[in-house]
Design an enzyme around this catalytic site. Sequence first.
Site, PDB file in Angstrom:
ATOM      1  N   HIS A 206      14.375   9.541  49.125  1.00 41.85           N
ATOM      2  CA  HIS A 206      15.497   8.865  48.466  1.00 41.85           C
ATOM      3  C   HIS A 206      15.643   9.354  47.028  1.00 41.85           C
ATOM      4  O   HIS A 206      16.748   9.692  46.585  1.00 41.85           O
ATOM      5  CB  HIS A 206      15.264   7.352  48.498  1.00 41.85           C
ATOM      6  CG  HIS A 206      16.172   6.578  47.611  1.00 41.85           C
ATOM      7  ND1 HIS A 206      17.351   6.028  48.040  1.00 41.85           N
ATOM      8  CD2 HIS A 206      16.080   6.266  46.286  1.00 41.85           C
ATOM      9  CE1 HIS A 206      17.938   5.405  47.040  1.00 41.85           C
ATOM     10  NE2 HIS A 206      17.187   5.536  45.961  1.00 41.85           N
ATOM     11  N   GLU A 207      14.528   9.404  46.282  1.00 42.92           N
ATOM     12  CA  GLU A 207      14.580   9.815  44.879  1.00 42.92           C
ATOM     13  C   GLU A 207      15.040  11.270  44.735  1.00 42.92           C
ATOM     14  O   GLU A 207      15.842  11.599  43.855  1.00 42.92           O
ATOM     15  CB  GLU A 207      13.215   9.627  44.216  1.00 42.92           C
ATOM     16  CG  GLU A 207      12.752   8.190  44.103  1.00 42.92           C
ATOM     17  CD  GLU A 207      13.691   7.341  43.266  1.00 42.92           C
ATOM     18  OE1 GLU A 207      14.293   7.876  42.316  1.00 42.92           O
ATOM     19  OE2 GLU A 207      13.822   6.141  43.565  1.00 42.92           O
TER      20      GLU A 207
ATOM     21  N   HIS B  49      18.747  11.867  44.941  1.00 40.65           N
ATOM     22  CA  HIS B  49      19.524  11.760  43.696  1.00 40.65           C
ATOM     23  C   HIS B  49      19.658  13.127  43.029  1.00 40.65           C
ATOM     24  O   HIS B  49      20.714  13.464  42.492  1.00 40.65           O
ATOM     25  CB  HIS B  49      18.846  10.780  42.735  1.00 40.65           C
ATOM     26  CG  HIS B  49      18.992   9.337  43.123  1.00 40.65           C
ATOM     27  ND1 HIS B  49      20.208   8.748  43.306  1.00 40.65           N
ATOM     28  CD2 HIS B  49      18.059   8.366  43.349  1.00 40.65           C
ATOM     29  CE1 HIS B  49      20.036   7.466  43.631  1.00 40.65           C
ATOM     30  NE2 HIS B  49      18.750   7.225  43.666  1.00 40.65           N
TER      31      HIS B  49
ATOM     32  N   GLU C 163      23.099   4.981  45.168  1.00 37.41           N
ATOM     33  CA  GLU C 163      21.946   4.507  45.934  1.00 37.41           C
ATOM     34  C   GLU C 163      22.194   4.617  47.433  1.00 37.41           C
ATOM     35  O   GLU C 163      21.311   5.031  48.198  1.00 37.41           O
ATOM     36  CB  GLU C 163      21.612   3.064  45.550  1.00 37.41           C
ATOM     37  CG  GLU C 163      21.095   2.884  44.133  1.00 37.41           C
ATOM     38  CD  GLU C 163      19.838   3.686  43.874  1.00 37.41           C
ATOM     39  OE1 GLU C 163      18.946   3.713  44.753  1.00 37.41           O
ATOM     40  OE2 GLU C 163      19.762   4.315  42.798  1.00 37.41           O
TER      41      GLU C 163
END
Length: 495
Positions: free
Chosen positions: A355-356, A359, A435
């Site tokens: 997920h990070e 970004h 997100e």
Amino acid sequence: MTPPAGAGSWLGTRRRLVSVRCAPSRPAMALPLLGELWAELPVEKRLFCSVLLFSWAVYLWEAFLARRQRNVYRTTTHVPWELGQIMDLETFEKSRLYQLDKSTFSFWSGLYSELEGTLILLCGGIPFLWNVSGQISGHAGFGPEYEITQSLTFLLLATLFSAVTGLPWSLYNTFVIEEKHGFNQQTLGFFLKDAIKKFIVTQCILLPVTSLLLYIIKIGGDYFFIYAWLFTLVVSLVLVTIYADYIAPLFDKFIPLPEGELKQAIELMAKNIDFPLTKVYVVEGSKRSSHSNAYFYGFFKNKRIVLFDTLLEDYSALNKEQPEGEDGEEDDTKSKVKNKKQGCKNEEVLAVLGHELGHWKLGHTIKNIVISQMNSFLCFFLFAVLIGQKELFAAFGFCETQPTLIGLMIIFQFIFSPYNEVLSFCLTVLSRRFEFQADAFAKELGKAKDLYSALIKLNKDNLGFPVSDWLFSMWHYSHPPLLERLQALKDAKQD
């Protein structure tokens, strides 16, 4: 001719009756009257009153939203059916009480902050502190011509005042609320040393940067706003680059992630998405709090990942008995062992990192930097337009002088406050969108199932309350509510 007895009273009553029938309502009369009074006020008075009224309007709006959310905490005492599979009643009740305590604390601290700010403005606290700064600078041999020196003295005193008045609230939050709900890992001695260290480090960065900024504005001529913006851009990039290597280690211990299955899997995932990873660190966040986090930093080909030990089930000091510290640190922090393991398994940690890194891969980091710098340039440009307006300074008690630092404070903090509120809301909406996109990226990496379970675990570990008022969450939440994120992951998880 004298009217007969009672006539005056009757005539007065008659006039009042006519007045009641013919006159417009009191609110209709009051509005034009207030408008006339407002128009008669000097410009500086209108500016001052507008700033004060807007500040209270924002506070009342925030208080209204917080009250709506507190009602959710108070009334939602049973686990909703859609949460039955992911949260037990005990955890649900703990998170409800924790968030209720935090909300109550936020109400009182917010009220104090608003009252303090109002009193400072009404009592002329800003010009008073500026004069005190001038006296201190004068005693040190620096006259009024040394404006930058006086500005740095003012800034030091202002930040010291803020630190002292905020200390009781910080102590209560850490040693009452966080302690009550099992998150605090600090002793009073560790907390105070940490607070002093933070203040010193902040001054070591803030004062030189401010002095250079003021100097650039002074000598920059008509296009000083361009040079000031470029300077703040360089400073922000430098701070982002050096923070984790030189600043953060002053407060927490960073160690390389040991060789093993997790490190190999992280390096493989980074390689597969072309993330230029150079190092992976574990930070001992458990020495101050049991909250967990993860982030990456760095530019170009020198990027690093930082994992909090509280995020890692196999590394968290809270999951095992700790031996005495090597350097006497056992006296500064607490060792609290929980019955339930905290943190995520390796597969879940990889999903969180997916997920990070999403970004980064999707350009969210660059987009945020671009938005931030566009906003910074706009603000400096408007500052250049407004700095010559003497009414702005007179509104806040500076009738004789127009110090540059005070101008920055007035314009950026007060005059721009309506714009800042709108921008903050827009960035919150954009953050939620980012997100969801990062979650979708993790799904594309095949991490939907693990991210699903990781979000549930992290929510439990941090006692996040999964039910929120729609208006409160829309205005405040930079991350989507848990249920919305889980729903977005659910289909891929089932597949």
